[in-house]
Design an enzyme around this catalytic site. Structure first.
Site, short mmCIF file in Angstrom:
data_model
loop_
_atom_site.label_atom_id
_atom_site.label_comp_id
_atom_site.label_asym_id
_atom_site.label_seq_id
_atom_site.Cartn_x
_atom_site.Cartn_y
_atom_site.Cartn_z
N GLU A 32 -8.13 5.43 10.03
CA GLU A 32 -7.71 4.36 10.92
C GLU A 32 -8.14 4.75 12.32
O GLU A 32 -7.76 5.81 12.82
CB GLU A 32 -6.20 4.19 10.89
CG GLU A 32 -5.78 3.06 11.82
CD GLU A 32 -4.30 3.04 12.18
OE1 GLU A 32 -3.81 1.98 12.51
OE2 GLU A 32 -3.66 4.11 12.15
N HIS A 58 -1.75 -4.97 8.11
CA HIS A 58 -0.30 -5.04 8.34
C HIS A 58 0.07 -4.84 9.81
O HIS A 58 1.23 -4.97 10.16
CB HIS A 58 0.39 -3.99 7.48
CG HIS A 58 0.03 -2.60 7.93
ND1 HIS A 58 -1.24 -2.07 7.79
CD2 HIS A 58 0.75 -1.67 8.58
CE1 HIS A 58 -1.27 -0.88 8.33
NE2 HIS A 58 -0.07 -0.59 8.81
N ASP A 59 -0.89 -4.45 10.64
CA ASP A 59 -0.61 -4.26 12.08
C ASP A 59 -1.07 -5.46 12.90
O ASP A 59 -1.06 -5.40 14.14
CB ASP A 59 -1.33 -3.01 12.60
CG ASP A 59 -0.73 -1.74 12.03
OD1 ASP A 59 0.48 -1.74 11.73
OD2 ASP A 59 -1.47 -0.76 11.88
N ASP A 76 8.70 -3.94 -4.37
CA ASP A 76 8.74 -2.60 -4.99
C ASP A 76 7.56 -2.40 -5.95
O ASP A 76 6.76 -3.32 -6.17
CB ASP A 76 10.09 -2.38 -5.68
CG ASP A 76 10.47 -3.55 -6.58
OD1 ASP A 76 9.57 -4.08 -7.26
OD2 ASP A 76 11.66 -3.93 -6.59
N ASP A 84 9.30 -8.40 -5.24
CA ASP A 84 10.54 -7.66 -5.49
C ASP A 84 10.95 -7.86 -6.94
O ASP A 84 11.07 -9.00 -7.40
CB ASP A 84 11.62 -8.20 -4.53
CG ASP A 84 12.99 -7.59 -4.82
OD1 ASP A 84 13.04 -6.49 -5.39
OD2 ASP A 84 14.00 -8.25 -4.47
N ASP A 91 16.77 -6.87 -4.64
CA ASP A 91 17.40 -6.29 -3.44
C ASP A 91 16.72 -6.81 -2.16
O ASP A 91 17.06 -6.38 -1.05
CB ASP A 91 17.41 -4.76 -3.48
CG ASP A 91 16.01 -4.16 -3.41
OD1 ASP A 91 15.02 -4.93 -3.40
OD2 ASP A 91 15.89 -2.92 -3.36
N ASP A 122 -3.86 7.65 8.36
CA ASP A 122 -3.14 6.87 9.38
C ASP A 122 -3.20 7.56 10.74
O ASP A 122 -2.85 8.75 10.86
CB ASP A 122 -1.68 6.73 8.93
CG ASP A 122 -0.86 5.95 9.93
OD1 ASP A 122 -1.06 4.73 10.01
OD2 ASP A 122 0.00 6.55 10.61
N ASP A 169 -1.98 5.68 1.55
CA ASP A 169 -1.90 5.90 2.99
C ASP A 169 -1.40 7.32 3.24
O ASP A 169 -0.38 7.72 2.66
CB ASP A 169 -0.88 4.90 3.58
CG ASP A 169 -1.34 4.29 4.87
OD1 ASP A 169 -1.73 5.04 5.76
OD2 ASP A 169 -1.28 3.05 4.99
C1 GLC Z 1 -0.68 3.14 12.15
C2 GLC Z 1 -0.09 2.19 11.13
C3 GLC Z 1 1.05 1.47 11.74
C4 GLC Z 1 2.08 2.49 12.15
C5 GLC Z 1 1.49 3.56 13.05
C6 GLC Z 1 2.39 4.73 13.12
O1 GLC Z 1 -1.21 2.47 13.22
O2 GLC Z 1 -1.08 1.34 10.64
O3 GLC Z 1 1.61 0.51 10.90
O4 GLC Z 1 3.14 1.84 12.82
O5 GLC Z 1 0.28 4.05 12.55
O6 GLC Z 1 2.40 5.40 11.90
#
Ligand code: GLC
Length: 585
Positions: A288, A354-355, A63, A55, A59, A234, A132
């Protein structure tokens, strides 16, 4: 346009026939992946979760300027590509995966000028940028949806999936993020239901509509025109749907991928996208999800189909469960995927994103005795397998699960809505929190641990999600100066992979298959052979590698003593979580 593809396919089938005829007169085919070289196979992709990286303005939200301030750090890792999670305008129901304007930057993250500076800064350092692309759905605050919901006659009506209420309730569709698990939401404005596989604020786009498709390609051209280097698609395997919405068998949601993935015309859309965008710009593409079978995965990525460059499959990351996992299962899954793609096609290799919760907490051992070793061991696995490595920010430090103990500490829409669902349906809330502590996506989203100052040096303000308290000793600054840190070990790994094409293209062979503790394999190319041996256990373990390693050269080890493991004629004795890479004579 789609018709033109038929002639292309015909052309390729005749080439295939010809090569099949010729191959019957040739000796055994070499590993095809070795000959089809491509830049996107040779890179290491580093994934940055922008909200949690750095950051710059206090905030509490990471970023773009924050990322810019860390470009030299990113460069120092030896990675080649950065994949950024969505940075477009968004009301942040799902942290940017709900886009309200695909051509603008999210206010929390900065401005388009910041983006341009970021891209320039990356390119000056020879780092590529993958964005993405979230187009299975948009935000319900996107102007398309605002228009679409306004009336049944709206020219944007068919940008989304609507079901008029006088037809009755449509057949059940499971929603991953909805409090009631119901993907149909009734909307009073036009007395109709709209479809949302994810949250109510993420209505699914209608890919059957050619106007919508063209809008998406224009958006892609906008970013490709700015000079970005690739797209991550995605949830795209869900984009195509049978829009008659037939009923699915009861309980189908337990295996919803079977019903949601690879719907009608998905490949037509991808070929069209390829023609419109990928074939015109020097960009890489990754999906993905890889469908529900190897056939599906091949049909997404095989070069002669002109769809995508690669995909990532979930079977590998899905192995880790709260009750643990067996190495036998791990080896079996990764070996099976490798062999299915040994001759054709290309995949990614990853153990976190991140998932997912943190790699070391799920697949390794994050106790104080073994966090460092097991994290290095897992990184060795990712960086020595075939496939393009996708490496998640913070794993280079061996960051661990934060294991928040109360729902108030969680931020992820899927965790919060499922908690509510459990509450409404009389579920066991304590048990649910226990599950979150192990597998919540928020474990992987806590702020990057830069140093031991307040809030881990991530922000001068109050972070949007709590910092893992172990930042006081587990941070980048502390690891910089330590030649044996996870961080410096990761740098050695990227260097080793970059300098040795055998780790990218070399043929993979599993050794000592039934060994419950050690994962050993070779990589072979052009007469050279490397051996990788990884002890996945907290005890000393012997591996019958069946190769004489007494004169092998130790290229890398996660233990400091230069001698490496004890070697016998055809066996190695590995210390707890020991990882070694040998070049055989
Ligand atoms: C994908 C992303 C995930 C998101 C989902 C809906 O799986 O990696 O983070 O919540 O799509 O967009």
């Amino acid at each position: 346009m789609l018709a033109a593809n038929w002639s292309t396919r015909l052309y390729y089938s005749s080439i295939l026939l010809l090569s099949l005829l010729l191959s019957s007169c040739r000796p055994a085919q070499p590993d095809a992946s070795q000959s089809e070289k491509a830049w996107w196979k040779e890179v290491v992709v580093y994934q940055i979760y922008p909200r949690s990286f750095k950051d710059s303005d206090g905030d509490g939200v990471g970023d773009l300027k924050g990322i810019i301030s860390k470009l030299d750090y990113i460069k120092s890792l030896g990675v080649d590509v950065v994949w950024l999670n969505p940075i477009y305008s968004s009301p942040n129901d799902d942290n940017g995966y709900d886009v309200s304007d695909y051509r603008n930057i999210m206010k929390d993250f900065g401005t388009m000028a910041d983006f341009d500076a970021l891209l320039k800064g990356m390119h000056e350092r020879h780092i590529k940028l993958v964005m993405d692309l979230v187009v299975n759905h948009s935000s319900d605050e996107h102007k398309w949806f605002q228009e679409s919901r306004s009336s049944r006659q709206s020219p944007y009506r068919n940008y989304y999936h609507w079901w008029d209420a006088e037809r009755g309730k449509p057949a059940y569709r499971y929603s991953l993020f909805d409090i009631n698990h119901d993907a149909w939401k009734w909307d009073s404005v036009s007395n109709a239901y709209y479809l949302h596989y994810f949250s109510r604020k993420q209505p699914d786009l209608n890919w059957e509509n050619p106007r919508l498709r063209q809008e998406v390609y224009d958006i892609m051209k906008f970013w490709a025109g700015k000079g970005i280097d690739g797209f991550r698609l995605d949830a795209f395997q869900f984009a195509a749907k049978d829009t008659s919405f037939p009923p699915f068998p009861q309980g189908y949601e337990k295996n919803f991928i079977e019903y949601y993935a690879m719907g009608p015309h998905l490949h037509d859309y991808l070929r069209e996208m390829n023609q419109e965008v990928f074939s015109k710009y020097p960009v890489m593409s990754v999906a993905e999800g890889a469908g529900k079978s190897f056939k599906d995965a091949h049909e997404l990525v095989d070069a002669d189909r002109h769809e995508l460059n690669m995909a990532y499959a979930f079977e590998g990351v899905d192995i880790a469960k709260p009750e643990g996992y067996t190495l036998a299962h791990f080896k079996e899954v990764f070996s099976r995927w490798d062999s299915a793609f040994a001759q054709k096609g290309w995949l990614s290799i990853f153990l976190a994103n991140h998932d997912q919760a943190r790699m070391v907490s799920r697949f390794g051992n994050d106790s104080s005795a073994f966090r460092d070793l097991s994290s290095k061991m897992l990184s060795t696995f990712i960086m020595t397998m075939r496939g393009t490595p996708y490496y998640y920010n913070g794993d280079e430090l061996g960051m661990t699960n934060a294991r928040f103990g109360q729902i108030e500490d969680y931020r992820d829409v899927s965790a919060l809505n499922e908690y509510q669902h459990q509450k409404n349906t009389g579920g066991d809330l304590q048990k649910f929190i226990q599950r979150l502590r192990f597998e919540s996506r928020d474990n992987g989203r806590t702020p990057f641990q830069w140093d031991s100052t307040a809030q881990a040096g991530f922000t001068t303000g109050k972070p949007w999600i709590g910092v893992n308290p172990n930042y006081t000793w587990l941070n980048a600054a502390a690891q910089e100066g330590d030649p044996n840190s996870c961080l410096n070990y990761f740098r050695k790994l990227t260097k080793l992979r970059k300098e040795n094409g055998i780790l990218v293209y070399g043929k993979y062979t599993l050794l000592d298959k039934d060994n419950p503790s050690v994962y050993a394999y070779t990589r072979e190319m052009e007469g050279k052979k490397w051996l990788i041996a990884l002890n996945f256990s907290a005890h000393t373990a012997e591996a019958q590698v069946g190769l004489n390693t007494t004169n092998a050269r130790l290229m890398l080890s996660n233990y400091t003593a230069a001698s490496g493991p004890a070697r016998k004629a055809s066996a190695l004795t590995l210390r707890p979580y020991e990882a070694v890479v040998f070049q055989l004579p």
